[in-house]
Enzyme design. Structure first.
Site, PDB file in Angstrom:
ATOM      1  N   ASP A 152      20.106  72.523  54.975  1.00  0.00           N
ATOM      2  CA  ASP A 152      18.899  71.713  55.170  1.00  0.00           C
ATOM      3  C   ASP A 152      18.908  70.976  56.504  1.00  0.00           C
ATOM      4  O   ASP A 152      17.870  70.855  57.173  1.00  0.00           O
ATOM      5  CB  ASP A 152      18.734  70.706  54.023  1.00  0.00           C
ATOM      6  CG  ASP A 152      18.140  71.376  52.791  1.00  0.00           C
ATOM      7  OD1 ASP A 152      18.141  72.621  52.748  1.00  0.00           O
ATOM      8  OD2 ASP A 152      17.677  70.661  51.884  1.00  0.00           O
ATOM      9  N   ASN A 185      14.328  76.137  52.571  1.00  0.00           N
ATOM     10  CA  ASN A 185      13.899  75.483  51.330  1.00  0.00           C
ATOM     11  C   ASN A 185      14.167  73.987  51.451  1.00  0.00           C
ATOM     12  O   ASN A 185      14.464  73.316  50.468  1.00  0.00           O
ATOM     13  CB  ASN A 185      14.652  76.073  50.136  1.00  0.00           C
ATOM     14  CG  ASN A 185      13.951  75.790  48.817  1.00  0.00           C
ATOM     15  OD1 ASN A 185      12.828  75.276  48.794  1.00  0.00           O
ATOM     16  ND2 ASN A 185      14.599  76.097  47.715  1.00  0.00           N
ATOM     17  N   GLU A 207      14.044  72.586  44.010  1.00  0.00           N
ATOM     18  CA  GLU A 207      14.484  73.892  44.500  1.00  0.00           C
ATOM     19  C   GLU A 207      14.147  75.011  43.511  1.00  0.00           C
ATOM     20  O   GLU A 207      13.908  76.152  43.864  1.00  0.00           O
ATOM     21  CB  GLU A 207      15.985  73.869  44.772  1.00  0.00           C
ATOM     22  CG  GLU A 207      16.374  73.239  46.097  1.00  0.00           C
ATOM     23  CD  GLU A 207      16.380  71.717  46.069  1.00  0.00           C
ATOM     24  OE1 GLU A 207      15.777  71.118  45.147  1.00  0.00           O
ATOM     25  OE2 GLU A 207      16.977  71.123  46.996  1.00  0.00           O
ATOM     26  N   HIS A 267      21.515  74.385  44.813  1.00  0.00           N
ATOM     27  CA  HIS A 267      22.857  73.807  44.991  1.00  0.00           C
ATOM     28  C   HIS A 267      23.275  72.911  43.832  1.00  0.00           C
ATOM     29  O   HIS A 267      24.413  72.927  43.384  1.00  0.00           O
ATOM     30  CB  HIS A 267      22.888  73.028  46.305  1.00  0.00           C
ATOM     31  CG  HIS A 267      21.793  71.993  46.438  1.00  0.00           C
ATOM     32  ND1 HIS A 267      21.999  70.778  47.010  1.00  0.00           N
ATOM     33  CD2 HIS A 267      20.478  71.993  46.058  1.00  0.00           C
ATOM     34  CE1 HIS A 267      20.869  70.084  46.985  1.00  0.00           C
ATOM     35  NE2 HIS A 267      19.936  70.806  46.419  1.00  0.00           N
ATOM     36  N   ARG A 268      22.319  72.116  43.334  1.00  0.00           N
ATOM     37  CA  ARG A 268      22.706  71.139  42.296  1.00  0.00           C
ATOM     38  C   ARG A 268      23.035  71.804  40.955  1.00  0.00           C
ATOM     39  O   ARG A 268      23.872  71.323  40.212  1.00  0.00           O
ATOM     40  CB  ARG A 268      21.633  70.072  42.122  1.00  0.00           C
ATOM     41  CG  ARG A 268      21.417  69.283  43.386  1.00  0.00           C
ATOM     42  CD  ARG A 268      20.910  67.884  43.187  1.00  0.00           C
ATOM     43  NE  ARG A 268      20.686  67.298  44.493  1.00  0.00           N
ATOM     44  CZ  ARG A 268      21.648  66.861  45.303  1.00  0.00           C
ATOM     45  NH1 ARG A 268      22.913  66.897  44.920  1.00  0.00           N
ATOM     46  NH2 ARG A 268      21.361  66.382  46.485  1.00  0.00           N
ATOM     47  N   ASP A 270      17.932  63.251  41.236  1.00  0.00           N
ATOM     48  CA  ASP A 270      18.895  64.305  41.571  1.00  0.00           C
ATOM     49  C   ASP A 270      20.206  64.119  40.819  1.00  0.00           C
ATOM     50  O   ASP A 270      20.731  65.061  40.209  1.00  0.00           O
ATOM     51  CB  ASP A 270      19.154  64.332  43.082  1.00  0.00           C
ATOM     52  CG  ASP A 270      17.992  64.972  43.824  1.00  0.00           C
ATOM     53  OD1 ASP A 270      17.021  65.381  43.151  1.00  0.00           O
ATOM     54  OD2 ASP A 270      18.050  65.052  45.058  1.00  0.00           O
TER      55      ASP A 270
END
Ligand code: DC
Length: 647
Positions: free
Chosen positions: A49, A92, A347, A390-391, A319
């Site tokens: 990012d 993204n 995402e 990613h999370r 998040d």
């Protein structure tokens, strides 16, 4: 598809220095670019990012210089980008896309902004509506309300009041606020609807203040950017560690930082942080975790009686709250996370994704438009899909405390934390494996089973899996050299190991897999790469607490390369043929010693020469030649090596 197989974890302890915060990094980069003067940005997050943002700024003519490490010099353009026409690809990265859209729309120029397919599904209409009220010329190049976008030079009519919706993503308000100083005129922003993710707005205001612009605020409904606001470089600015990334390690400590190890400490964020996600520590404390904090560090330990479920409004930590959803697998009771509708536009649709993947592990999950409810149940090994998010990948690593599991596409963590799994491996301890490899009839099976029994570990007879595959193929009429056919069969092989007994489709196989014919078949199917691939995770799923002894040909080289102890157990071919002869006769089979010796040598040759996972002694394996040893002596030697390695 790439994957990462995680063994079941025993404990977590140690310290992790966090990468820079994504939210702070991309805000700082944009304001440094818009400011008067040069800014030295230290400890910037190195990730997908931030790379997208740096590339975009360079494309816009901003001076960007890498100073080494995670430090950068940004030469500000004083509110006017030198390049007036550009096409920007922003992947993204929502934290790049939204604020850049606002800044470029007000700065003026001819720009196209694009992203990956998922970026084009993430709404941006509320921000565009706000910008159009100021006169910005924005065209949707795809679907109305979504990227990609075209921006054209326009006459901006600054001043007055702009309305922006605050209940879908706080990034719209962030983008607008960061861009408004470019107009030079006092402008008021009215937030329509209940503002979500308020702590992210706090970050925006704090960073704008570092660059010399103070926004006046009336609650969370109205923000006033004063006339004459100009961004000025603060000189040097340090990026805090990422508080959302901290959540995974704090949760690891809260689950596995027990009396045996722990606590687990994160460095780079703490009590003095401007990031809302540090409040995650409070949520974890409500689950019972023992939390301590300093100005720029936090640490977590597991409570005596284990974690307990919570019912929480997570709007302030959208998040980090994802981490609570997987921590819930370890909490007594049902955990409910509420007010998380924004998960659906991130995402991926994170509510749907979390529900699907948690169910794969056996959890009971209920999902609603803006909540998720998780009740732990018996956890089973599974391959977790990560949706390029990613999370999701990082959250599910916690589940390894309950079961071995596979994370598909683990590199997606590169969005915010490229080295996540390295740090993860450094601070966790896995269930130990003793890998015993060697040729046929070397006695490794007997030795492995006895070592396992002595230590109270599970035992994996990996050869039996190849034997079962050969038997199942024979029964199904699939030829042993039909790679696709045998591999397909392997994927659905219904095998159960229960102590000494092995069942195929619920029926004990007994000695049917020990005949010479099936031995030859096993050696053949074992040479097929697709079959080995199909059996990989099935074998790794045995890597559970308290530990495992695995025997085969590639335990130490392929299946468990991080085994605590690797042994290469062998004996002369003559001695092995004699042992096999006695074994067969003992079981009432007929046998011929010279034939057995010839077969054995042929099989050795095939196992050693095949292209995939050939039998060989690993450089880090202990050699144990049992030609002259009794079984007891061999067992004692393995146990002695294992305990020496644990000192
Ligand atoms: O160990 P065993 O004799 O039961 O093994 C049967 C066959 O399976 C043998 O030919 C080698 C193969 N095998 C393998 O390729 N990899 C393993 N990890 C275990 C066995």
């Amino acid at each position: 598809m790439e994957f990462l197989d995680l063994p079941q974890l025993a404990s977590a302890a140690g310290s992790v220095r966090l990468p820079g915060s994504k939210s702070i990094s991309n805000r700082v980069l944009l304001l440094a670019a818009l400011a008067d003067g040069e800014t030295e940005v230290r400890d910037l997050l190195a990730s997908d990012d931030t790379e997208r943002m740096l590339e975009a700024l360079q494309a816009l003519g901003v001076g960007v210089t890498a100073l080494g490490g995670e430090n950068w010099r940004i030469k500000g353009c004083g509110g006017s980008f030198p390049v007036k026409q550009a096409e920007l690809f922003l992947g993204n990265a929502g934290t790049a896309f939204r604020p850049l859209t606002a800044a470029l729309a007000l700065a003026g120029g001819d720009y196209v902004l694009k992203g990956v397919a998922r970026m084009h599904e993430r709404p941006i209409g509320d921000l565009i509506d706000g910008l159009r009220q100021l006169g910005a010329d924005v065209t949707y190049l795809g679907n109305d309300g979504y990227p990609p976008l075209q921006l054209k030079p326009a006459t901006i009519r600054p001043g007055g009041t702009v309305s922006v919706r605050g209940d879908v993503s706080s990034q719209f308000l962030t983008g607008l606020l960061m861009a408004l100083p470019l107009t030079g005129v006092e402008t008021t922003v009215d937030v329509v609807g209940e503002l979500i993710s308020k702590p992210y707005i706090e970050i925006t205001l704090a960073i704008m203040a570092r660059f010399g612009v103070t926004v006046k605020r009336e609650g969370w409904q109205r923000f006033v950017v004063p006339a004459g606001s100009v961004y000025r470089s603060p000189g040097t600015i340090y990026v805090e560690g990422d508080a959302s990334s901290a959540s995974y390690f704090l949760a690891l400590g809260a689950i596995g930082g027990t009396t045996r190890g722990g606590p687990l400490r994160v460095e780079g964020v703490g009590r003095d942080s401007i990031q809302g996600d540090v409040k995650f520590a409070e949520a974890l404390a409500q689950m019972g975790a023992v939390i301590e904090m300093g100005p720029n560090w936090m640490e977590a330990r597991a409570p005596e009686g284990g974690l307990v479920a919570v019912d929480l409004d997570c709007n302030h930590i959208p998040d980090a709250a994802m981490t609570l959803a997987t921590a819930a697998l370890f909490a007594k009771g049902t955990t409910t996370l509420r007010n998380i509708a924004s998960w659906r536009v991130k995402e991926t649709d994170r509510i749907a994704a979390m529900a699907t993947e948690l169910r794969k592990l056996g959890a009971l999950v209920e999902e609603g438009e803006d909540f998720i409810r998780v009740t732990p149940s018996t956890v089973k090994p599974a391959a977790i899909d990560t949706y390029d998010d990613h999370r999701i990948a990082m959250c599910f690593s916690l589940a390894a405390f309950a079961t071995p599991l596979r994370i598909n596409d683990p590199k997606c963590v590169g969005k915010t934390f490229p080295e996540y799994f390295q740090r993860f491996a450094e601070v966790t301890r896995a269930a130990p494996v003793i890998a015993i490899d060697g040729p046929s009839a070397s006695g490794k099976g007997t030795v492995a089973a006895r070592v396992a029994e002595t230590l109270g570990f599970a035992y994996l007879d990996s050869g039996a899996l190849y034997r079962l595959t050969a038997l199942a193929a024979r029964r199904a009429g699939v030829a042993w050299d039909d790679e696709g056919g045998v591999a397909a069969l392997t994927a659905t092989l219904d095998v159960e190991f229960q102590g000494e007994e092995i069942r195929l489709a619920g029926v004990p196989v007994g000695d049917a897999i020990r005949s010479e014919e099936i031995s030859a078949g096993a050696s053949r199917v074992a040479a097929l790469p697709a079959v080995r691939e199909a059996l990989l995770f099935r074998q790794r799923a045995f890597n559970r607490l308290p530990g495992l002894v695995g025997d085969g040909r590639d335990m130490g080289s392929v299946i468990f390369p991080r085994a605590a102890l690797k042994v290469f157990l062998t004996a002369s071919a003559e001695e092995r043929a004699m042992r096999r002869y006695k074994q067969l006769i003992g079981k009432g089979f007929s046998a011929n010693l010279p034939d057995l010796l010839a077969d054995l040598k042929q099989r050795d040759e095939r196992d050693a020469q095949r292209s995939v996972a050939p039998l060989r002694q690993e450089a880090d394996a202990q050699l144990l030649d049992t030609t002259q040893l009794t079984i007891e002596q061999a067992v004692d030697q393995v146990l002695a090596w294992f305990s020496a390695g644990r000192q």
